[in-house]
Scaffold this active site. Structure first.
Site, PDB file in Angstrom:
ATOM      1  N   HIS A  73       1.031  -1.259   0.218  1.00  0.00           N
ATOM      2  CA  HIS A  73       0.073   0.031  -0.092  1.00  0.00           C
ATOM      3  C   HIS A  73       0.750   1.263  -0.049  1.00  0.00           C
ATOM      4  O   HIS A  73       0.631   2.320  -0.780  1.00  0.00           O
ATOM      5  CB  HIS A  73      -0.854  -0.057   1.198  1.00  0.00           C
ATOM      6  CG  HIS A  73      -1.850   1.140   1.319  1.00  0.00           C
ATOM      7  ND1 HIS A  73      -3.162   1.001   1.185  1.00  0.00           N
ATOM      8  CD2 HIS A  73      -1.627   2.332   1.748  1.00  0.00           C
ATOM      9  CE1 HIS A  73      -3.657   2.194   1.084  1.00  0.00           C
ATOM     10  NE2 HIS A  73      -2.703   3.093   1.826  1.00  0.00           N
ATOM     11  N   GLU A  74       2.098   1.336   0.901  1.00  0.00           N
ATOM     12  CA  GLU A  74       2.815   2.556   0.919  1.00  0.00           C
ATOM     13  C   GLU A  74       3.680   2.748  -0.189  1.00  0.00           C
ATOM     14  O   GLU A  74       3.939   3.632  -0.873  1.00  0.00           O
ATOM     15  CB  GLU A  74       3.486   2.464   2.343  1.00  0.00           C
ATOM     16  CG  GLU A  74       2.592   2.717   3.560  1.00  0.00           C
ATOM     17  CD  GLU A  74       1.691   3.992   3.561  1.00  0.00           C
ATOM     18  OE1 GLU A  74       2.267   4.906   3.151  1.00  0.00           O
ATOM     19  OE2 GLU A  74       0.631   3.924   3.985  1.00  0.00           O
ATOM     20  N   HIS A  93       1.889   4.322  -3.163  1.00  0.00           N
ATOM     21  CA  HIS A  93       1.893   5.733  -2.949  1.00  0.00           C
ATOM     22  C   HIS A  93       3.000   6.382  -3.440  1.00  0.00           C
ATOM     23  O   HIS A  93       2.965   7.519  -4.370  1.00  0.00           O
ATOM     24  CB  HIS A  93       1.797   6.099  -1.344  1.00  0.00           C
ATOM     25  CG  HIS A  93       0.371   6.008  -1.029  1.00  0.00           C
ATOM     26  ND1 HIS A  93      -0.953   6.187  -1.749  1.00  0.00           N
ATOM     27  CD2 HIS A  93      -0.248   5.252   0.004  1.00  0.00           C
ATOM     28  CE1 HIS A  93      -1.952   5.959  -0.931  1.00  0.00           C
ATOM     29  NE2 HIS A  93      -1.481   5.614   0.070  1.00  0.00           N
TER      30      HIS A  93
END
Length: 241
Positions: free
Chosen positions: A32-33, A36
């Site tokens: 997820h990170e 980004h």
């Protein structure tokens, strides 16, 4: 491990469950990170890259409170990837793509986890050990959907709030309120869920009482329906799943 040796199979199953949740949480949070940071880089901002956050090393993304939440209640967060939107080639488009990147990544992981779950279920018919792999991929499916729908909430500092920011003007009252109170609102929602769970452990309560846990009800509803939908989709091509 000592607990498992002392108390036998039940403890061993408990230990396996903890390990699987830990691994699935790491996969979901880290991807997820990193998503980004990668999308920010593609839009012209190298802040995450320069900070060493474009890595799959979970220690670089570790946030103690967010990780404890993930292990205990099934949803949480990592240390946010640093992003400077003023480096974006197109400001609002970059904001939107970076905000949605983590959520989309978790949904994609969940989608293919459902496929792997189905394959492992099929394999376990002949080889029982594959049942453990099926169990892991069911956890991976659930945790990634939990992360996606939790982060979709329009509450600061979650991704859903960033998406709302893209489509609102500076000084929007909702956004101003969330910037000031969003973190407290998340704590209240998580705390309410914890209290409801504890109440069911110590008292015989009517079934409707669980809906007081607004956040848990929301997460469970969408994780259940979307997760079952993914499994059913792959089941059309994998008879017997």
């Amino acid at each position: 491990m000592i607990y498992a040796m002392l108390y036998g199979g039940g403890a061993l199953d408990w230990l396996i469950n903890i390990v699987f949740v830990f691994l699935a949480a790491c996969v979901g949070i880290v991807c997820h990170e990193v998503a980004h940071g990668l999308v920010a880089k593609w839009n012209g901002d190298n802040t995450a890259k320069n900070a060493g956050r474009l890595t799959l090393n979970p220690l670089k993304h570790f946030d103690l409170i967010g990780f404890i939440m993930m292990m205990c209640v099934g949803f949480g967060y990592a240390k946010p990837v640093p992003v400077n939107p003023y480096n974006f080639k197109h400001f609002r488009r970059g904001l939107f793509l970076v905000a949605i990147a983590g959520i989309v990544t978790n949904v994609i992981i969940a989608f293919f986890s459902a496929l792997l779950y189905g394959l492992m279920v099929m394999a376990s018919v002949k080889y029982a050990a594959f049942g453990y792999f099926a169990y892991f991929f069911s956890i991976l499916l659930s945790i990634n959907l939990s992360l996606a729908f939790f982060n979709l909430l329009p509450i600061f500092p979650l991704d859903g709030f960033r998406i709302v920011e893209v489509f609102t003007h500076r000084g929007n009252k909702f956004c101003d309120f969330m910037r000031t109170n969003g973190q407290y609102l998340i704590l209240i929602l998580v705390g309410l869920g914890f209290l409801v769970s504890m109440a069911f452990n110590y008292a015989a309560l009517p079934s409707w009482f669980r809906y007081i846990d607004v956040l848990g009800t929301y997460i469970n509803f969408f994780v259940g329906h979307v997760g079952n939908g993914f499994v059913s989709f792959w089941g059309l091509m994998l008879p017997g799943v």
